[in-house]
Structure formats: structure tokens, C-alpha cells
Write a protein that holds these residues in place. Structure first.
Motif, PDB file in Angstrom:
ATOM      1  N   GLY A 244       0.842  -1.206   0.000  1.00 39.99           N
ATOM      2  CA  GLY A 244       0.000   0.000   0.000  1.00 39.99           C
ATOM      3  C   GLY A 244       0.866   1.242   0.000  1.00 39.99           C
ATOM      4  O   GLY A 244       2.084   1.158  -0.155  1.00 39.99           O
ATOM      5  N   TRP A 245       0.241   2.397   0.189  1.00 39.07           N
ATOM      6  CA  TRP A 245       0.929   3.669  -0.031  1.00 39.07           C
ATOM      7  C   TRP A 245       0.940   4.575   1.205  1.00 39.07           C
ATOM      8  O   TRP A 245       1.359   5.720   1.118  1.00 39.07           O
TER       9      TRP A 245
ATOM     10  N   SER B  55      -9.881  -0.150  -0.874  1.00 40.23           N
ATOM     11  CA  SER B  55      -9.265  -0.963   0.189  1.00 40.23           C
ATOM     12  C   SER B  55      -7.966  -1.624  -0.264  1.00 40.23           C
ATOM     13  O   SER B  55      -7.113  -1.918   0.568  1.00 40.23           O
ATOM     14  N   HIS B  56      -7.871  -1.921  -1.558  1.00 39.24           N
ATOM     15  CA  HIS B  56      -6.683  -2.572  -2.131  1.00 39.24           C
ATOM     16  C   HIS B  56      -6.380  -3.861  -1.363  1.00 39.24           C
ATOM     17  O   HIS B  56      -7.185  -4.782  -1.377  1.00 39.24           O
TER      18      HIS B  56
ATOM     19  N   ILE C 245     -15.198  -0.604   0.781  1.00 42.71           N
ATOM     20  CA  ILE C 245     -15.801  -0.623  -0.566  1.00 42.71           C
ATOM     21  C   ILE C 245     -14.704  -0.669  -1.621  1.00 42.71           C
ATOM     22  O   ILE C 245     -13.844   0.227  -1.666  1.00 42.71           O
ATOM     23  N   ASP C 246     -14.730  -1.684  -2.435  1.00 42.29           N
ATOM     24  CA  ASP C 246     -13.728  -1.817  -3.502  1.00 42.29           C
ATOM     25  C   ASP C 246     -14.217  -2.886  -4.471  1.00 42.29           C
ATOM     26  O   ASP C 246     -14.703  -3.929  -4.029  1.00 42.29           O
TER      27      ASP C 246
ATOM     28  N   TRP D 164      -4.477  -0.651 -10.015  1.00 39.83           N
ATOM     29  CA  TRP D 164      -4.020  -0.710  -8.620  1.00 39.83           C
ATOM     30  C   TRP D 164      -3.601  -2.126  -8.251  1.00 39.83           C
ATOM     31  O   TRP D 164      -3.625  -2.488  -7.074  1.00 39.83           O
TER      32      TRP D 164
ATOM     33  N   GLY E  77     -17.707  -3.554  -4.926  1.00 35.74           N
ATOM     34  CA  GLY E  77     -18.332  -2.745  -5.969  1.00 35.74           C
ATOM     35  C   GLY E  77     -17.810  -1.330  -5.893  1.00 35.74           C
ATOM     36  O   GLY E  77     -16.852  -1.035  -5.173  1.00 35.74           O
TER      37      GLY E  77
ATOM     38  N   ALA F 121     -10.385   5.532  -6.861  1.00 34.13           N
ATOM     39  CA  ALA F 121      -9.768   6.022  -8.099  1.00 34.13           C
ATOM     40  C   ALA F 121      -9.393   7.489  -7.895  1.00 34.13           C
ATOM     41  O   ALA F 121     -10.033   8.197  -7.111  1.00 34.13           O
TER      42      ALA F 121
HETATM   43  C1  LIG Z   1      -4.959   3.619  -3.841  1.00 37.19           C
HETATM   44  S1  LIG Z   1      -5.784   2.093  -3.775  1.00 37.19           S
HETATM   45  C2  LIG Z   1      -6.366   2.038  -2.131  1.00 37.19           C
HETATM   46  C3  LIG Z   1      -5.276   1.852  -1.162  1.00 37.19           C
HETATM   47  C4  LIG Z   1      -5.729   1.471   0.228  1.00 37.19           C
HETATM   48  N1  LIG Z   1      -6.573   2.485   0.825  1.00 37.19           N
HETATM   49  C5  LIG Z   1      -4.527   1.181   1.095  1.00 37.19           C
HETATM   50  O1  LIG Z   1      -4.375   1.778   2.145  1.00 37.19           O
HETATM   51  O2  LIG Z   1      -3.705   0.348   0.702  1.00 37.19           O
HETATM   52  C6  LIG Z   1      -7.233   2.402  -4.683  1.00 37.19           C
HETATM   53  C7  LIG Z   1      -8.280   1.320  -4.626  1.00 37.19           C
HETATM   54  O3  LIG Z   1      -9.507   1.896  -5.001  1.00 37.19           O
HETATM   55  C8  LIG Z   1     -10.256   0.957  -5.723  1.00 37.19           C
HETATM   56  N2  LIG Z   1     -11.228   1.714  -6.509  1.00 37.19           N
HETATM   57  C9  LIG Z   1     -11.055   2.327  -7.695  1.00 37.19           C
HETATM   58  N3  LIG Z   1     -12.189   2.959  -8.049  1.00 37.19           N
HETATM   59  C10 LIG Z   1     -13.088   2.748  -7.060  1.00 37.19           C
HETATM   60  C11 LIG Z   1     -14.444   3.148  -6.844  1.00 37.19           C
HETATM   61  N4  LIG Z   1     -15.092   3.916  -7.726  1.00 37.19           N
HETATM   62  N5  LIG Z   1     -15.055   2.732  -5.726  1.00 37.19           N
HETATM   63  C12 LIG Z   1     -14.405   1.965  -4.814  1.00 37.19           C
HETATM   64  N6  LIG Z   1     -13.116   1.578  -4.957  1.00 37.19           N
HETATM   65  C13 LIG Z   1     -12.478   1.959  -6.075  1.00 37.19           C
HETATM   66  C14 LIG Z   1      -9.228   0.175  -6.524  1.00 37.19           C
HETATM   67  O4  LIG Z   1      -9.723  -1.091  -6.879  1.00 37.19           O
HETATM   68  C15 LIG Z   1      -8.052   0.126  -5.553  1.00 37.19           C
HETATM   69  O5  LIG Z   1      -8.038  -1.063  -4.816  1.00 37.19           O
END
Ligand SMILES: C[S@@+](CC[C@H](N)C(=O)[O-])C[C@H]1O[C@@H](n2cnc3c(N)ncnc32)[C@H](O)[C@@H]1O
Length: 239
Positions: free
Chosen positions: A17-18, A45-46, A67-68, A75, A103, A125
Motif C-alpha cells: 500500500g501507499w 481498500s486494495h 468498498i472496492d 491498482w 463494488g 480512483a
Molecule cells: C490507492 S488504492 C487504495 C489503497 C488502500 N486504501 C490502502 O491503504 O492500501 C485504490 C483502490 O480503489 C479501488 N477503486 C477504484 N475505483 C473505485 C471506486 N469507484 N469505488 C471503490 N473503490 C475503487 C481500486 O480497486 C483500488 O483497490
């Protein structure tokens, strides 16, 4: 009772993660303040890094809805993502505090029938329109006095544009502060002077943002010297 931050970070640190540790601390602390009868939600949630930190901070009886779609290749999403996420939560001992919504945030917000939301963490996103949908969708459910946290404000261009559009100059949210690119707002009515003060307090982040964009451009064009120059001091991984 919330667990300890040290224990939560020990689990989260090994998860892809970041988040930086101070950002993890900010999430954990925000979660401890969610009162009984209210909900916390996470957009994006990644592999569960932020999920673990938030869930570990919650008091008993409060649930985090994560939610993811777990399928976004940008990602690292794909067939195995959800299983990795679940295994990480299990190892951290927080599975029973997390409800999963597989979702998109927009759909989850429209269909929300849970308790009023006291904490919304937005890290999905990072394009402007998606972040605007996230902010607007969860703003509808966020109680007065509730907290909205966003990641990658002032490093991702889309997130920054959305934050500036909705939260920079507003009488509906108070700017609480930043932990590097994690920015925090509280939903509350502001006087015109209060809104102006918040906008002024946030303005130095624009200089940080300009430097992030400069690093990105230098990297794209292969100017390593310039990139190193701009990288001196505070910076975040660029998205
Ligand atoms: C930056 S990552 C999240 C990192 C996470 N919060 C962590 O601490 O490691 C972005 C995540 O958002 C999800 N995502 C992208 N668009 C989304 C949406 N419209 N609704 C929910 N999740 C989404 C992606 O599938 C990805 O897993």
C-alpha cells in the motif's frame, strides 16, 4: 475497545500500500472517535492496509464498510486481490469489524442503508470525476461533525482538483489539517470568515502540489537532475 496503534501498524506495515506510518496513525486516531451507533466507510481498500488501521481503531460495535471492486488492474487488482485482502484482515484480527461491499463507491453510496456515517475515508480512483462522486456520494450520509479524510490530495492531480473544487473554499466543511497528502475535514457550518481562514490555511499545499507536478514532469521527460532537485525535502510517491 480499540486495539493499540503499535499492534495495528505491525500488521499494516507488511501489507502492500501507499500509507506512511503517520498517515496510518491519523486513520487509527480518527477511527477511535467514531461513536457507537455510527458507521465508518472506506472507499478503496486494495490489500487492506488502511482497512486494518481503521478497523483496529474502532470501538466495539462500530463497523467499517470497506468498498472496492477488487478488479482494477491500475491498482494491482485482479482475481486474487479479494483473497489477499481477506487473508490480511484475518491475520490482523479485524475481520469481524469489517463489512465488505464489493463494488463501486457510487453504487454503495446510493444503496447505503447503514447507520449515519461519522467517518468517510476516500482513497479510491484518483481521477477528478471519481473523487467528486466519492465526496458527493458520502457527503450525503456524513453526519454533522463527521470527518472526511482523503488520500493523495496534492500529489495526484485528479484528487487535488476535486479537493479544490469541493472542499477548498466552502462553508460546509472545516479544514482540520494534513499529514503530508492525507487531508482531513470536519463537516460543520462555517462563517464566511471561517471559510476564508480555512482556504488561506490550505493554500501552502498548492506550492507542495506544484512541486509534485514538477517532479512528475521531470521524471516523464527523463530530467534526472531536475527530478532530484525537486525531490529534496517533503514529497510523496507520485501517482
Ligand atoms: C490507492 S488504492 C487504495 C489503497 C488502500 N486504501 C490502502 O491503504 O492500501 C485504490 C483502490 O480503489 C479501488 N477503486 C477504484 N475505483 C473505485 C471506486 N469507484 N469505488 C471503490 N473503490 C475503487 C481500486 O480497486 C483500488 O483497490
Amino acid at each position: 475497545m480499540p486495539g493499540s496503534f503499535a499492534k495495528a501498524w505491525a500488521h499494516a506495515d507488511g501489507v502492500d500500500g501507499w500509507l506512511t506510518q503517520p498517515q496510518g496513525r491519523a486513520l487509527f486516531d480518527a477511527a477511535t472517535k467514531v461513536p457507537a451507533g455510527r458507521a465508518a466507510i472506506e472507499v478503496g481498500s486494495h490489500r487492506g492496509k488502511s482497512t486494518i488501521l481503521l478497523a483496529s481503531g474502532l470501538t466495539d460495535g462500530v463497523t467499517l464498510t470497506a468498498i472496492d471492486p477488487f478488479d482494477d488492474p491500475r491498482w494491482g487488482g485482479g482475481p486474487e486481490s479479494l483473497e489477499i485482502f481477506k487473508a490480511n484482515l484475518e491475520r490482523a484480527g479485524v475481520t469481524d469489524r469489517v463489512e465488505l461491499h464489493r463494488g463501486l463507491s457510487k453504487e454503495a453510496a446510493s444503496a447505503w442503508s447503514g447507520p449515519p456515517v461519522a467517518l468517510a475515508w476516500i482513497d479510491g480512483a484518483h481521477d477528478r470525476d471519481s473523487v467528486l462522486l466519492d465526496i458527493d456520494g458520502w457527503d450525503r450520509h456524513l453526519v454533522d461533525g463527521g470527518t472526511m479524510l482523503l488520500h493523495d490530495a496534492f500529489s495526484a492531480i485528479g484528487t487535488t482538483r476535486a479537493v479544490l473544487r469541493r472542499l477548498w473554499w466552502t462553508r460546509r466543511y472545516r479544514y482540520l489539517g494534513c499529514e503530508r497528502t492525507l487531508v482531513a475535514f470536519r463537516k460543520e457550518q462555517r462563517s464566511p470568515l471561517g471559510a476564508l481562514t480555512d482556504a488561506i490555511r490550505l493554500s501552502p499545499r498548492l506550492a507542495f502540489f506544484a512541486r509534485m507536478v514538477a517532479i512528475k514532469l521531470a521524471r516523464r521527460r527523463g530530467h534526472q537532475g531536475l527530478e532530484r532537485l525537486f525531490m529534496r525535502g517533503e514529497n510523496e510517491p507520485l501517482i
